[in-house]
Motif scaffolding. Structure first.
Motif, PDB file in Angstrom:
ATOM      1  N   ILE A 100     -41.180  48.992 108.919  1.00 47.10           N
ATOM      2  CA  ILE A 100     -42.243  49.807 109.144  1.00 47.10           C
ATOM      3  C   ILE A 100     -42.222  50.599 110.243  1.00 47.10           C
ATOM      4  CG2 ILE A 100     -44.862  50.104 109.702  1.00 47.10           C
ATOM      5  CD1 ILE A 100     -45.104  47.481 107.985  1.00 47.10           C
ATOM      6  N   VAL A 101     -41.946  49.893 111.467  1.00 52.87           N
ATOM      7  CA  VAL A 101     -41.748  50.721 112.682  1.00 52.87           C
ATOM      8  C   VAL A 101     -40.632  51.730 112.750  1.00 52.87           C
ATOM      9  CG1 VAL A 101     -41.341  50.686 115.309  1.00 52.87           C
ATOM     10  CG2 VAL A 101     -42.811  49.008 114.216  1.00 52.87           C
ATOM     11  N   SER A 102     -39.477  51.194 112.087  1.00 48.13           N
ATOM     12  CA  SER A 102     -38.239  51.984 112.129  1.00 48.13           C
ATOM     13  C   SER A 102     -38.280  53.458 111.291  1.00 48.13           C
ATOM     14  CB  SER A 102     -36.870  51.198 111.350  1.00 48.13           C
ATOM     15  OG  SER A 102     -35.905  52.074 111.316  1.00 48.13           O
ATOM     16  N   VAL A 103     -38.918  53.001 110.101  1.00 46.50           N
ATOM     17  CA  VAL A 103     -38.942  54.199 108.999  1.00 46.50           C
ATOM     18  C   VAL A 103     -40.078  54.917 109.650  1.00 46.50           C
ATOM     19  CG1 VAL A 103     -40.159  54.649 106.845  1.00 46.50           C
ATOM     20  CG2 VAL A 103     -38.646  53.002 107.086  1.00 46.50           C
ATOM     21  N   ILE A 104     -41.236  54.860 110.059  1.00 46.35           N
ATOM     22  CA  ILE A 104     -42.095  55.895 110.642  1.00 46.35           C
ATOM     23  C   ILE A 104     -41.662  56.421 111.703  1.00 46.35           C
ATOM     24  CG2 ILE A 104     -44.452  55.902 111.788  1.00 46.35           C
ATOM     25  CD1 ILE A 104     -45.365  53.542 110.080  1.00 46.35           C
ATOM     26  N   GLY A 105     -40.924  55.535 112.576  1.00 44.93           N
ATOM     27  CA  GLY A 105     -40.558  56.318 113.934  1.00 44.93           C
ATOM     28  C   GLY A 105     -39.474  57.318 114.001  1.00 44.93           C
TER      29      GLY A 105
ATOM     30  N   ASP B 210     -30.264  54.807 111.425  1.00 46.91           N
ATOM     31  CA  ASP B 210     -30.926  53.740 111.704  1.00 46.91           C
ATOM     32  C   ASP B 210     -32.122  53.475 110.569  1.00 46.91           C
ATOM     33  OD1 ASP B 210     -29.782  53.321 113.901  1.00 46.91           O
ATOM     34  OD2 ASP B 210     -31.341  54.100 115.133  1.00 46.91           O
ATOM     35  N   VAL B 211     -33.007  54.466 110.180  1.00 50.48           N
ATOM     36  CA  VAL B 211     -33.667  54.513 108.956  1.00 50.48           C
ATOM     37  C   VAL B 211     -33.170  53.905 107.828  1.00 50.48           C
ATOM     38  CG1 VAL B 211     -33.801  57.023 108.065  1.00 50.48           C
ATOM     39  CG2 VAL B 211     -35.959  55.296 108.225  1.00 50.48           C
ATOM     40  N   SER B 212     -32.076  54.360 107.465  1.00 55.23           N
ATOM     41  CA  SER B 212     -31.072  53.790 106.318  1.00 55.23           C
ATOM     42  C   SER B 212     -31.160  52.764 106.340  1.00 55.23           C
ATOM     43  CB  SER B 212     -29.767  54.767 105.943  1.00 55.23           C
ATOM     44  OG  SER B 212     -30.237  56.304 105.842  1.00 55.23           O
ATOM     45  N   MET B 213     -30.415  52.144 107.539  1.00 56.33           N
ATOM     46  CA  MET B 213     -30.334  50.821 107.728  1.00 56.33           C
ATOM     47  C   MET B 213     -31.367  49.680 107.360  1.00 56.33           C
ATOM     48  SD  MET B 213     -27.832  48.353 108.945  1.00 56.33           S
ATOM     49  CE  MET B 213     -26.640  48.922 110.035  1.00 56.33           C
ATOM     50  N   ALA B 214     -32.661  50.274 108.034  1.00 54.63           N
ATOM     51  CA  ALA B 214     -33.955  49.521 107.757  1.00 54.63           C
ATOM     52  C   ALA B 214     -34.104  49.520 106.387  1.00 54.63           C
ATOM     53  CB  ALA B 214     -34.975  50.143 108.708  1.00 54.63           C
ATOM     54  N   THR B 215     -34.133  50.614 105.657  1.00 55.94           N
ATOM     55  CA  THR B 215     -34.603  50.635 104.453  1.00 55.94           C
ATOM     56  C   THR B 215     -33.695  49.799 103.420  1.00 55.94           C
ATOM     57  OG1 THR B 215     -35.519  52.718 104.971  1.00 55.94           O
ATOM     58  CG2 THR B 215     -35.191  52.243 102.475  1.00 55.94           C
ATOM     59  N   PHE B 216     -32.514  50.124 103.293  1.00 52.57           N
ATOM     60  CA  PHE B 216     -31.396  49.517 102.429  1.00 52.57           C
ATOM     61  C   PHE B 216     -30.757  48.292 102.745  1.00 52.57           C
ATOM     62  CE2 PHE B 216     -30.956  54.367 101.720  1.00 52.57           C
ATOM     63  CZ  PHE B 216     -31.851  54.344 100.513  1.00 52.57           C
ATOM     64  N   ASN B 217     -31.097  47.843 103.899  1.00 52.55           N
ATOM     65  CA  ASN B 217     -30.299  46.365 104.394  1.00 52.55           C
ATOM     66  C   ASN B 217     -31.210  45.402 104.738  1.00 52.55           C
ATOM     67  OD1 ASN B 217     -28.725  45.057 106.970  1.00 52.55           O
ATOM     68  ND2 ASN B 217     -27.740  44.914 105.127  1.00 52.55           N
TER      69      ASN B 217
ATOM     70  N   ALA C  47     -23.205  52.885 108.384  1.00 53.59           N
ATOM     71  CA  ALA C  47     -24.513  53.325 109.056  1.00 53.59           C
ATOM     72  C   ALA C  47     -24.265  52.733 110.615  1.00 53.59           C
ATOM     73  CB  ALA C  47     -25.879  52.657 108.561  1.00 53.59           C
ATOM     74  N   MET C  48     -23.805  51.629 110.749  1.00 53.64           N
ATOM     75  CA  MET C  48     -23.296  51.326 112.246  1.00 53.64           C
ATOM     76  C   MET C  48     -22.612  52.282 113.040  1.00 53.64           C
ATOM     77  SD  MET C  48     -23.443  47.184 112.043  1.00 53.64           S
ATOM     78  CE  MET C  48     -22.756  47.096 113.732  1.00 53.64           C
ATOM     79  N   PHE C  49     -21.354  52.359 112.225  1.00 55.45           N
ATOM     80  CA  PHE C  49     -20.526  53.183 112.683  1.00 55.45           C
ATOM     81  C   PHE C  49     -20.823  54.823 112.918  1.00 55.45           C
ATOM     82  CE2 PHE C  49     -17.009  56.368 112.661  1.00 55.45           C
ATOM     83  CZ  PHE C  49     -15.901  55.844 113.003  1.00 55.45           C
ATOM     84  N   SER C  50     -21.839  55.207 111.887  1.00 53.54           N
ATOM     85  CA  SER C  50     -22.505  56.685 112.399  1.00 53.54           C
ATOM     86  C   SER C  50     -23.295  56.544 113.513  1.00 53.54           C
ATOM     87  CB  SER C  50     -23.242  57.028 111.056  1.00 53.54           C
ATOM     88  OG  SER C  50     -23.891  58.345 111.280  1.00 53.54           O
TER      89      SER C  50
ATOM     90  N   MET D 141     -35.464  50.215 115.489  1.00 45.73           N
ATOM     91  CA  MET D 141     -36.659  50.876 115.648  1.00 45.73           C
ATOM     92  C   MET D 141     -36.837  51.039 117.298  1.00 45.73           C
ATOM     93  SD  MET D 141     -39.003  47.222 115.529  1.00 45.73           S
ATOM     94  CE  MET D 141     -38.797  45.704 116.733  1.00 45.73           C
ATOM     95  N   TYR D 142     -35.996  50.887 118.148  1.00 42.94           N
ATOM     96  CA  TYR D 142     -36.469  51.251 119.264  1.00 42.94           C
ATOM     97  C   TYR D 142     -36.286  52.500 119.653  1.00 42.94           C
ATOM     98  CZ  TYR D 142     -36.277  45.948 119.702  1.00 42.94           C
ATOM     99  OH  TYR D 142     -36.182  44.561 119.679  1.00 42.94           O
ATOM    100  N   ASN D 143     -35.372  53.164 119.249  1.00 46.02           N
ATOM    101  CA  ASN D 143     -34.930  54.487 119.800  1.00 46.02           C
ATOM    102  C   ASN D 143     -36.187  55.561 119.700  1.00 46.02           C
ATOM    103  OD1 ASN D 143     -32.300  53.768 120.017  1.00 46.02           O
ATOM    104  ND2 ASN D 143     -31.310  54.744 118.506  1.00 46.02           N
TER     105      ASN D 143
END
Length: 376
Positions: free
Chosen positions: A46-51, A80-87, A117-120, A301-303
């Protein structure tokens, strides 16, 4: 490095042969424990996607925010949002239930995308560090243009996809009655030469090497910005410029340190497992993995929180994005931060700054006005 589905958890110590060609879950958790972990992982998503979506909107919707650094921040936020959503959610469900519900295609994607995503993410941070280095240490050299920046981002994603391809190629699903597992089936099995070489290469390329680059560049930049005193007779504009650069560098250093801290235990976990597979047979290891994986995923979610706390323009952007909330008020200063362009003239990535230099000649003060090129 099995960065996503963690086949070790699924195929090695979560299951045990009961003598009838079936397997049983040795690490089944009580419902209350599953509920607590579900809340913790839901918070990340939630925090990652919204932020991160808000960060992307702030930059793309406001012309003043479309700088080289911020284009890389957009790429970082997208990763980051892709990682949170798809992983995050899928891997949590897999780790809790020890059963892969999502088919072969998503199993391959699930092992492919997180490394990409991590590499990017980390190379976007490295690109920002190099850009800040060039802007501050070599201010008269040409900066990246908008087009060149987009090309660099595209190259980052192409290299990331190439690095993650072996995980996708060798990933597959296997049925261990009554459960299905998703795992990377290396040619010489887990722990062989292929897997070990790949894991070491990934850790070096997506963790150690970019962190080393950022350590060197930010050390040099920090020495320039904080290691030397601002001249006492410097103009207010020059002093404000230095202070602004310090804030940007400080913000990015916090971002990098947070990323490195969140992912360090995860890398150590897999390195130890490569040399001592018995640690995966410990009864407590599922809780250890869930905690380590939560910490790693929480880096997504921290950035946005860091940007909002340490950068006035992002803070103004967040106020505008959430102005519908009753306790958030948008001020005129917030509008000026995002809408008003710089008042000085810019040409080809340079601007002319006029400063006054005072020299003593024959006992009299003589003030000369000179112009110098400063990087925009």
């Amino acid at each position: 490095m099995d960065t996503t589905s963690n086949p070790l958890l699924a195929s090695t110590f979560f299951y045990e042969d009961d003598g009838n060609d079936t397997t049983v879950n040795l690490f089944e958790q009580p419902d209350w424990q599953v509920a607590l972990w579900a809340i913790a992982y839901s918070l990340i998503v939630i925090v990652s996607v919204i932020g991160n979506v808000t960060v992307i909107w702030i930059i793309m919707a406001h012309k003043r925010m479309r700088t080289v650094t911020n284009y890389f921040i957009v790429n970082l936020a997208f990763s980051d949002v892709s990682m949170a959503t798809f992983n995050t959610a899928f891997n949590f469900v897999y780790a809790i239930h020890n059963d892969w519900y999502f088919g072969l295609g998503y199993c391959k994607f699930h092992n492919f995308f997180p490394i990409t995503a991590m590499f990017s993410s980390i190379y976007s941070m490295a690109a920002i560090a190099v850009d800040r280095y060039m802007a501050i240490i070599h201010p008269l050299k040409p900066r990246l243009s908008s087009t060149t920046t987009k090309v660099v981002i595209a190259v980052i994603w192409m290299v990331a996809c190439s690095l993650a391809f072996p995980q996708c190629f060798f990933a597959g699903t296997t049925f261990y009655p009554p459960r299905t597992v998703c795992m990377v089936e290396w040619p010489d099995d887990y722990g062989g030469v292929h897997q070990l070489i790949y894991q070491v290469a990934v850790i070096i390329l997506i963790y150690l090497l970019p962190l080393l680059v950022m350590l060197v560049t930010y050390s040099l930049v920090g020495h320039r910005l904080w290691g030397s005193e601002i001249p006492g007779e410097a103009t207010d504009h020059y002093q404000n410029q230095i202070q602004a650069k310090r804030k940007v560098v400080k913000m990015m250093i916090v971002v990098v340190v947070t990323f490195a801290t969140c992912w360090l235990p995860y890398h150590i976990y897999f390195i130890l497992g490569s040399f001592n597979r018995d640690i995966y047979k410990q009864h407590y290891i599922q809780q250890v993995y869930l905690a380590i994986f939560w910490l790693a995923m929480s880096s997504t979610m921290y950035n946005p929180i860091i940007y909002c706390c340490l950068n006035q323009r992002f803070r103004s952007g967040f106020r505008q994005a959430f102005r519908w909330c009753p306790f958030i008020k948008v001020t005129e200063e917030d509008n000026m931060e995002l809408q008003h362009m710089r008042t000085f003239h810019t040409t080809r990535s340079y601007r002319t700054e006029t400063t006054s230099l005072t020299a003593r000649k024959n006992g009299n003060k003589q003030e000369d006005t000179v112009s110098k090129l400063i990087k925009a």
